[in-house]
Design a protein around this motif. Structure first.
Motif, PDB file in Angstrom:
ATOM      1  N   PRO A 345       0.784  -1.236   0.000  1.00  9.52           N
ATOM      2  CA  PRO A 345       0.000   0.000   0.000  1.00  9.52           C
ATOM      3  C   PRO A 345       0.813   1.282   0.000  1.00  9.52           C
ATOM      4  N   VAL A 346       2.055   1.275   0.500  1.00 16.79           N
ATOM      5  CA  VAL A 346       2.807   2.530   0.601  1.00 16.79           C
ATOM      6  C   VAL A 346       3.715   2.783  -0.606  1.00 16.79           C
ATOM      7  N   ARG A 347       3.694   1.886  -1.579  1.00 14.62           N
ATOM      8  CA  ARG A 347       4.540   2.089  -2.761  1.00 14.62           C
ATOM      9  C   ARG A 347       3.833   2.854  -3.862  1.00 14.62           C
ATOM     10  N   GLY A 348       2.540   3.112  -3.688  1.00 16.08           N
ATOM     11  CA  GLY A 348       1.833   3.984  -4.618  1.00 16.08           C
ATOM     12  C   GLY A 348       1.455   3.356  -5.935  1.00 16.08           C
ATOM     13  N   VAL A 349       1.412   2.032  -6.011  1.00 19.48           N
ATOM     14  CA  VAL A 349       1.097   1.370  -7.274  1.00 19.48           C
ATOM     15  C   VAL A 349      -0.306   1.736  -7.753  1.00 19.48           C
ATOM     16  N   GLU A 350      -1.232   2.020  -6.821  1.00 20.64           N
ATOM     17  CA  GLU A 350      -2.582   2.417  -7.216  1.00 20.64           C
ATOM     18  C   GLU A 350      -2.553   3.650  -8.108  1.00 20.64           C
ATOM     19  N   THR A 351      -1.641   4.573  -7.841  1.00 13.97           N
ATOM     20  CA  THR A 351      -1.531   5.783  -8.654  1.00 13.97           C
ATOM     21  C   THR A 351      -1.183   5.438 -10.094  1.00 13.97           C
ATOM     22  N   ILE A 352      -0.293   4.460 -10.288  1.00 14.07           N
ATOM     23  CA  ILE A 352       0.075   4.038 -11.643  1.00 14.07           C
ATOM     24  C   ILE A 352      -1.148   3.497 -12.377  1.00 14.07           C
ATOM     25  N   ARG A 440      19.192   4.754 -18.580  1.00 10.00           N
ATOM     26  CA  ARG A 440      19.006   6.056 -19.213  1.00 10.00           C
ATOM     27  C   ARG A 440      17.525   6.370 -19.441  1.00 10.00           C
ATOM     28  N   LEU A 441      16.714   5.991 -18.477  1.00  6.63           N
ATOM     29  CA  LEU A 441      15.281   6.255 -18.576  1.00  6.63           C
ATOM     30  C   LEU A 441      14.926   7.562 -17.870  1.00  6.63           C
ATOM     31  N   PRO A 442      14.112   8.410 -18.501  1.00  9.76           N
ATOM     32  CA  PRO A 442      13.531   9.532 -17.760  1.00  9.76           C
ATOM     33  C   PRO A 442      12.717   8.974 -16.591  1.00  9.76           C
ATOM     34  N   GLN A 443      12.755   9.675 -15.451  1.00 10.85           N
ATOM     35  CA  GLN A 443      12.074   9.158 -14.270  1.00 10.85           C
ATOM     36  C   GLN A 443      10.949  10.084 -13.834  1.00 10.85           C
ATOM     37  N   VAL A 444       9.822   9.477 -13.480  1.00  8.44           N
ATOM     38  CA  VAL A 444       8.679  10.191 -12.921  1.00  8.44           C
ATOM     39  C   VAL A 444       8.581   9.747 -11.466  1.00  8.44           C
ATOM     40  N   VAL A 445       8.879  10.659 -10.535  1.00  6.83           N
ATOM     41  CA  VAL A 445       8.973  10.284  -9.122  1.00  6.83           C
ATOM     42  C   VAL A 445       8.047  11.160  -8.285  1.00  6.83           C
ATOM     43  N   SER A 446       7.551  10.589  -7.198  1.00  4.06           N
ATOM     44  CA  SER A 446       6.746  11.373  -6.267  1.00  4.06           C
ATOM     45  C   SER A 446       7.648  12.337  -5.499  1.00  4.06           C
ATOM     46  N   GLN A 467       0.454  10.436  -4.301  1.00  5.54           N
ATOM     47  CA  GLN A 467      -0.953  10.055  -4.169  1.00  5.54           C
ATOM     48  C   GLN A 467      -1.904  11.015  -4.897  1.00  5.54           C
ATOM     49  N   ASP A 468      -1.387  11.789  -5.836  1.00  4.61           N
ATOM     50  CA  ASP A 468      -2.201  12.699  -6.645  1.00  4.61           C
ATOM     51  C   ASP A 468      -2.170  12.192  -8.083  1.00  4.61           C
ATOM     52  N   THR A 469      -3.207  11.470  -8.486  1.00  7.84           N
ATOM     53  CA  THR A 469      -3.212  10.816  -9.790  1.00  7.84           C
ATOM     54  C   THR A 469      -3.162  11.835 -10.926  1.00  7.84           C
ATOM     55  N   GLU A 470      -3.893  12.926 -10.820  1.00 14.74           N
ATOM     56  CA  GLU A 470      -3.892  13.923 -11.898  1.00 14.74           C
ATOM     57  C   GLU A 470      -2.509  14.544 -12.077  1.00 14.74           C
ATOM     58  N   ASP A 471      -1.825  14.817 -10.966  1.00 14.68           N
ATOM     59  CA  ASP A 471      -0.486  15.391 -11.083  1.00 14.68           C
ATOM     60  C   ASP A 471       0.496  14.361 -11.624  1.00 14.68           C
ATOM     61  N   TYR A 472       0.283  13.100 -11.257  1.00 16.62           N
ATOM     62  CA  TYR A 472       1.100  12.014 -11.818  1.00 16.62           C
ATOM     63  C   TYR A 472       0.951  11.962 -13.332  1.00 16.62           C
ATOM     64  N   VAL A 473      -0.276  12.034 -13.807  1.00 19.24           N
ATOM     65  CA  VAL A 473      -0.533  11.986 -15.250  1.00 19.24           C
ATOM     66  C   VAL A 473       0.126  13.177 -15.944  1.00 19.24           C
ATOM     67  N   ARG A 474       0.046  14.362 -15.324  1.00 17.71           N
ATOM     68  CA  ARG A 474       0.727  15.533 -15.884  1.00 17.71           C
ATOM     69  C   ARG A 474       2.218  15.268 -16.072  1.00 17.71           C
ATOM     70  N   ALA A 475       2.857  14.691 -15.044  1.00 14.37           N
ATOM     71  CA  ALA A 475       4.296  14.436 -15.098  1.00 14.37           C
ATOM     72  C   ALA A 475       4.639  13.399 -16.166  1.00 14.37           C
ATOM     73  N   VAL A 476       3.841  12.335 -16.254  1.00 14.97           N
ATOM     74  CA  VAL A 476       4.099  11.304 -17.262  1.00 14.97           C
ATOM     75  C   VAL A 476       3.966  11.873 -18.663  1.00 14.97           C
ATOM     76  N   LYS A 477       2.919  12.655 -18.896  1.00 17.15           N
ATOM     77  CA  LYS A 477       2.709  13.223 -20.229  1.00 17.15           C
ATOM     78  C   LYS A 477       3.860  14.156 -20.608  1.00 17.15           C
ATOM     79  N   ALA A 478       4.374  14.905 -19.628  1.00 16.97           N
ATOM     80  CA  ALA A 478       5.500  15.797 -19.917  1.00 16.97           C
ATOM     81  C   ALA A 478       6.728  15.014 -20.352  1.00 16.97           C
ATOM     82  N   VAL A 479       6.999  13.914 -19.683  1.00 12.40           N
ATOM     83  CA  VAL A 479       8.165  13.092 -20.018  1.00 12.40           C
ATOM     84  C   VAL A 479       7.982  12.417 -21.365  1.00 12.40           C
TER      85      VAL A 479
END
Length: 535
Positions: A345-352, A440-446, A467-479
């Motif tokens: 539960p604390v690794r944030g997989v639900e956000t992914i 050499r992967l771009p990283q999306v981190v909390s 734990q902010d899914t919308e902000d996670y999606v923003r970061a992934v799309k940017a990368v």
């Protein structure tokens, strides 16, 4: 059979490493033992046996020995005391309660059988009456019924007491815990967590028999074992050096019960003063350790970086690096994220998983399937995947050897690390962070402290609110929109070279050499063949 103290010495001296697990799942410990042996030290690594037998094998030139650790001090003191006055009706122990409940059931079952045998005999069936006439059994049946209710009441009281006692957080428990802390200070672990003695009693004689020149204690439980062994040797006239390798911040660990944390903090506090050198996993944790233990100098950081050139015996018989995209069934034109690690539960997989609902063209490779039994939380994540209808884009894959991780995930477009805010997460630079970097992967981190600061400083990825899914999606799309913008960060001279275990091993050997200056590094013998992890 263990070799005695006169055998296996090499010119640089003997190093005994200690860890409180079975070694095989701990890549940092394995890398430290192997690289120290490669540097000319005679290394014996002690771990905890999974059973009552000793086990041993080799890690390159290092020897691993797993020692059985009996746990007679594991039961807590209250488990051996009578329940009075907290619950005067409770049984002495759950075992007694279970026995009484079962015995009451057996009595009533036997009375029912005796009554049935009379009826069956009167009806002409084979057998004979077991003395169960209705009149004769009236008093026993009433007695059994009353007794069963009495036993059930006491069993409930026992269960309730065990639940209340299990966390040791009742007022009386908090009071006695505070009392022992006040009276004994850093010695309070003797009362709060006496099971720590089990480590000392299991390993002491094995360490002493080897007469080490240096003891390398991994993490907090083995710090005490190593410190006590060093003190015994020093008292006997042998100036043994002690290196404490702090993997975690103990005050930030989740407590198992009300006495677990203060007990382990006290254990660490009492024994930290005996260390000649302290190493740890990140600069942030180094600062906390120096402040918390009044250390004379800042602990040296030895990063959890990956091995780039594994030894030939490590790769012997191993399968080639699997093709990540082939396993996921996607082509090079499909956006693919990589996640490597456990599921809880604390690794944030639900956000992914939730993020996929807002990115319909993105797939994720979940390298999270251990050999044998899966993680307990995997079923919960699988259910979420089904509920959100993203099962065709989530690919659960088995772990690969630690030296293959970087090459395995390299075909992905980006790597994700959605950890929640916990004290030790805030301080960590994990193995996976450096493995993603070597890929050499771009990283999306909390936005956990240390990792997010590193990503922002290097420009190797994007940071989102945990734990902010919308902000996670923003970061992934940017990368995903411009991955090369982030990959270029890895071109900084010396960055990836520093983020390797080979570089970290030099730091660790430098500490050993400083503590034992009369054991200089000898001319390297014929090197053990090394495999190219990127081949």
């Amino acid at each position: 059979m263990e070799s005695d103290s006169t055998t296996r010495h090499k010119p640089r001296g003997r190093v005994v490493m200690l860890v409180d697990n079975g070694v095989k799942g701990d890549s940092r410990v394995q890398k430290a033992a192997r690289s120290a042996a490669d540097a000319g030290w005679d290394v014996v690594l002690f771990g905890v046996s999974p059973d009552s037998q000793k086990h041993s094998w080799s890690l390159g030139s290092a020897e691993v020995r797993l020692i059985p650790k009996p746990t007679p001090l594991n039961p807590r003191r209250h488990d051996m005391r009578r329940p009075f006055p907290r619950r005067p009706l409770a049984y002495r122990s759950p075992q007694v309660a279970r026995y009484r409940v079962q015995a009451a059931k057996a009595w009533r079952s036997d009375l029912a059988f005796r009554q049935a045998s009379v009826k069956a005999a009167k009806a002409g069936h084979p057998g004979r009456s077991a003395g169960g006439s209705t009149a004769r059994l009236l008093v026993p049946r009433l007695s059994a019924k009353v007794y069963s209710k009495w036993v059930a009441l006491r069993a409930r009281e026992t269960t309730d007491l065990q639940k209340r006692r299990s966390m040791l957080d009742a007022r009386v428990d908090r009071t006695t815990t505070a009392m022992w802390q006040l009276l004994m200070k850093e010695r309070a672990w003797r009362r709060l967590t006496p099971n720590l003695w089990d480590f000392e009693l299991a390993f002491a004689k094995h360490i002493d028999a080897l007469k080490p020149d240096l003891i390398h204690a991994h993490d907090f439980k083995m710090l005490g074992v190593g410190a006590r062994a060093a003190v015994r040797a020093r008292a006997a006239g042998r100036p043994v050096k002690l290196v404490w390798d702090a993997h975690e911040y103990v005050p930030g660990l989740p407590p198992r019960h009300g006495r677990w944390l203060p007990g382990h903090v006290a254990w660490e506090k009492e024994h930290a003063v005996f260390a000649d050198a302290v190493v740890t996993v990140s600069p942030a944790l180094a600062e906390l350790l120096k402040e918390g233990h009044d250390l004379a100098e800042l602990p040296t950081v030895v990063l959890n970086a990956p091995v780039l050139s594994p030894a030939a015996d490590e790769v012997a018989g191993a399968d080639p690096v699997p093709d990540l995209r082939e396993l996921c069934g996607v082509g090079a034109d499909t956006s693919l994220l990589a996640y490597v690690g456990g599921i809880n539960p604390v690794r944030g997989v639900e956000t992914i998983i939730e993020g996929l609902t807002l990115m319909p063209d993105v797939h994720v490779a979940m390298v999270s399937v251990p050999p044998g039994k899966p993680y307990a939380a995997t079923a919960t994540i699988a259910k979420l995947v089904d509920e959100l209808g993203v099962g065709d884009r989530v690919h659960f894959l088995p772990f690969v050897p630690h030296w293959q991780v970087a090459d395995f995930v390299a075909p992905a477009d980006a790597a994700v690390s959605p950890l929640h805010h916990l004290a030790n997460h805030e301080l960590a630079l994990s193995n996976k962070f450096f493995e993603y970097a070597q890929a050499r992967l771009p990283q999306v981190v909390s936005d956990i402290r240390t990792m997010s600061e590193m990503v922002r400083s290097t420009g190797q990825g994007e940071v989102f609110r945990a734990q902010d899914t919308e902000d996670y999606v923003r970061a992934v799309k940017a990368v995903l929109a411009d991955p090369e913008r982030y990959r270029v960060a890895y071109d900084k001279p010396g960055l990836l070279e520093k983020w390797t275990w080979e570089a970290q091993a030099e730091i660790l050997d430098g500490i050993y050499s400083r503590l034992l200056p009369d054991r200089p590094k000898a001319a390297a013998p014929a090197a053990e063949p090394r495999a190219d992890a990127h081949a």
